[in-house]
Design a protein around this motif. Sequence first.
Motif, PDB file in Angstrom:
ATOM      1  N   VAL A   1       0.816  -1.215   0.000  1.00  0.00           N
ATOM      2  CA  VAL A   1       0.000   0.000   0.000  1.00  0.00           C
ATOM      3  C   VAL A   1       0.849   1.263   0.000  1.00  0.00           C
ATOM      4  O   VAL A   1       0.439   2.294  -0.553  1.00  0.00           O
ATOM      5  CB  VAL A   1      -0.951  -0.020   1.225  1.00  0.00           C
ATOM      6  CG1 VAL A   1      -1.677   1.315   1.374  1.00  0.00           C
ATOM      7  CG2 VAL A   1      -1.958  -1.146   1.086  1.00  0.00           C
ATOM      8  N   LEU A   2       2.031   1.218   0.593  1.00  0.00           N
ATOM      9  CA  LEU A   2       2.848   2.417   0.768  1.00  0.00           C
ATOM     10  C   LEU A   2       3.163   3.157  -0.535  1.00  0.00           C
ATOM     11  O   LEU A   2       3.103   4.391  -0.555  1.00  0.00           O
ATOM     12  CB  LEU A   2       4.143   2.059   1.500  1.00  0.00           C
ATOM     13  CG  LEU A   2       4.023   1.936   3.023  1.00  0.00           C
ATOM     14  CD1 LEU A   2       5.360   1.500   3.620  1.00  0.00           C
ATOM     15  CD2 LEU A   2       3.570   3.248   3.633  1.00  0.00           C
ATOM     16  N   PRO A   3       3.507   2.483  -1.650  1.00  0.00           N
ATOM     17  CA  PRO A   3       3.748   3.259  -2.882  1.00  0.00           C
ATOM     18  C   PRO A   3       2.535   4.069  -3.323  1.00  0.00           C
ATOM     19  O   PRO A   3       2.675   5.234  -3.707  1.00  0.00           O
ATOM     20  CB  PRO A   3       4.100   2.167  -3.905  1.00  0.00           C
ATOM     21  CG  PRO A   3       4.632   1.044  -3.096  1.00  0.00           C
ATOM     22  CD  PRO A   3       3.846   1.057  -1.831  1.00  0.00           C
ATOM     23  N   ALA A   4       1.350   3.459  -3.240  1.00  0.00           N
ATOM     24  CA  ALA A   4       0.139   4.206  -3.624  1.00  0.00           C
ATOM     25  C   ALA A   4      -0.108   5.365  -2.665  1.00  0.00           C
ATOM     26  O   ALA A   4      -0.485   6.470  -3.090  1.00  0.00           O
ATOM     27  CB  ALA A   4      -1.059   3.262  -3.642  1.00  0.00           C
ATOM     28  N   LEU A   5       0.105   5.122  -1.372  1.00  0.00           N
ATOM     29  CA  LEU A   5      -0.068   6.202  -0.399  1.00  0.00           C
ATOM     30  C   LEU A   5       0.932   7.325  -0.637  1.00  0.00           C
ATOM     31  O   LEU A   5       0.598   8.510  -0.481  1.00  0.00           O
ATOM     32  CB  LEU A   5       0.086   5.651   1.018  1.00  0.00           C
ATOM     33  CG  LEU A   5      -1.055   4.784   1.556  1.00  0.00           C
ATOM     34  CD1 LEU A   5      -0.723   4.284   2.961  1.00  0.00           C
ATOM     35  CD2 LEU A   5      -2.357   5.564   1.580  1.00  0.00           C
ATOM     36  N   ALA A   6       2.149   6.952  -1.015  1.00  0.00           N
ATOM     37  CA  ALA A   6       3.154   7.980  -1.282  1.00  0.00           C
ATOM     38  C   ALA A   6       2.750   8.852  -2.468  1.00  0.00           C
ATOM     39  O   ALA A   6       2.840  10.091  -2.405  1.00  0.00           O
ATOM     40  CB  ALA A   6       4.515   7.327  -1.535  1.00  0.00           C
ATOM     41  N   PHE A   7       2.281   8.230  -3.552  1.00  0.00           N
ATOM     42  CA  PHE A   7       1.825   9.001  -4.710  1.00  0.00           C
ATOM     43  C   PHE A   7       0.611   9.852  -4.354  1.00  0.00           C
ATOM     44  O   PHE A   7       0.524  11.018  -4.754  1.00  0.00           O
ATOM     45  CB  PHE A   7       1.494   8.057  -5.868  1.00  0.00           C
ATOM     46  CG  PHE A   7       2.688   7.667  -6.681  1.00  0.00           C
ATOM     47  CD1 PHE A   7       3.173   8.501  -7.673  1.00  0.00           C
ATOM     48  CD2 PHE A   7       3.343   6.470  -6.459  1.00  0.00           C
ATOM     49  CE1 PHE A   7       4.285   8.156  -8.426  1.00  0.00           C
ATOM     50  CE2 PHE A   7       4.448   6.109  -7.194  1.00  0.00           C
ATOM     51  CZ  PHE A   7       4.926   6.951  -8.184  1.00  0.00           C
ATOM     52  N   PHE A   8      -0.336   9.267  -3.612  1.00  0.00           N
ATOM     53  CA  PHE A   8      -1.544  10.007  -3.239  1.00  0.00           C
ATOM     54  C   PHE A   8      -1.185  11.196  -2.354  1.00  0.00           C
ATOM     55  O   PHE A   8      -1.716  12.297  -2.531  1.00  0.00           O
ATOM     56  CB  PHE A   8      -2.509   9.074  -2.515  1.00  0.00           C
ATOM     57  CG  PHE A   8      -3.850   9.693  -2.222  1.00  0.00           C
ATOM     58  CD1 PHE A   8      -4.803   9.817  -3.218  1.00  0.00           C
ATOM     59  CD2 PHE A   8      -4.153  10.153  -0.953  1.00  0.00           C
ATOM     60  CE1 PHE A   8      -6.034  10.389  -2.959  1.00  0.00           C
ATOM     61  CE2 PHE A   8      -5.384  10.734  -0.687  1.00  0.00           C
ATOM     62  CZ  PHE A   8      -6.322  10.842  -1.686  1.00  0.00           C
ATOM     63  N   GLY A   9      -0.310  10.976  -1.403  1.00  0.00           N
ATOM     64  CA  GLY A   9       0.080  12.075  -0.526  1.00  0.00           C
ATOM     65  C   GLY A   9       0.851  13.155  -1.253  1.00  0.00           C
ATOM     66  O   GLY A   9       0.680  14.352  -0.981  1.00  0.00           O
ATOM     67  N   THR A  10       1.690  12.743  -2.222  1.00  0.00           N
ATOM     68  CA  THR A  10       2.524  13.712  -2.936  1.00  0.00           C
ATOM     69  C   THR A  10       1.733  14.533  -3.933  1.00  0.00           C
ATOM     70  O   THR A  10       1.938  15.757  -4.052  1.00  0.00           O
ATOM     71  CB  THR A  10       3.673  12.985  -3.662  1.00  0.00           C
ATOM     72  OG1 THR A  10       4.428  12.235  -2.699  1.00  0.00           O
ATOM     73  CG2 THR A  10       4.581  13.970  -4.372  1.00  0.00           C
TER      74      THR A  10
END
Length: 333
Positions: free
Chosen positions: A57-66
């Motif tokens: 999940v972390l890569p998607a969360l990183a893109f969403f947050g960025t």
Amino acid sequence: MTNDVRTHENPKPTAAAVRRPDEGAHAAGVGTSSRRRGRPSVQRSARHRLVIGWLFVLPALAFFGTFVIYPLITAVQYSFYRWNGIGASTWVGADNYVRVFTDPELLISIVNALILIVFFTVIPVASGLALATLIRTMRPGPFATVARTVLFLPQIIPLVAAGIAWSWMYAQTGTVNTLLDSVGLGFLARSWLAGFGTALPAVGLIGSWVLTGLCTILLLTGIGKIDTSLYEAARLDGAGWWREFVTVTLPGLRQEIAVLVTITVIAALSSFDIIYTTTKGGPGTSTLVPGISIFRLAFTQSEVGLASAFGIILLALVLLAVLPIQLLARERD
């Protein structure tokens, strides 16, 4: 006598029966310790799966947050300042929000976006229901397959290309006026995108053309999931096609309709591509929408703070339009 004495003697305990007191406790301790050893292993396995899940999940969360959360927070921050995007900024508080609701041009853009809901939502969903019901009655074959393909084709065409193509067709000598002349309606011919009264409906019809295919395919898929026994029961009760549509098809498509209304309302309120490539908000302010206004404020007039405030208001407007639809669909379920 000897036999009698042997008869009345207590029998010797067997090897299985002879057990020291600490053996039972030891056996019980073995079971308890094995269970105790099993619990940490289960917990470690659960933690291991949790860690693996977060790693996915972390890569998607990183893109969403960025690209979503951080720009949103930054826009909220900018909305309280007067800033041209280069020099020093000045704190103005809620003045930018007040300007959005007091500037006639910005208010017109909101009204135009609300009018586009008719073309982007009502017409595509209604047309999609009619076409999906019609296609369902067709026998499976090449014609039904071609119909689905042709209807969905506008959805895969880039909106910029669709806008350019339709601007050619709406021209004074374009396809639309040529067809009107061929059927004896030449008196209706005009430059559709240049008229103050016809520009917004003309742009809205482009959106209807693009979204009708999506609505049709999704509704057709939803109809395929409805139990055919419900249609058979309705026919046995003597229901006609309209009664069958109202009592069976519409209730069975409630979730699909809610999804389509949500998507198309968002498309109407955040429309930009089609309008920018066809009219750029003109003539005058007849096709001006929030997306065009925000673009002009930020990149032409260098009012980044006001553009950010208008963007936050547009986000709130989208949520106010979409959330009741989702809540209503859940309550009915």
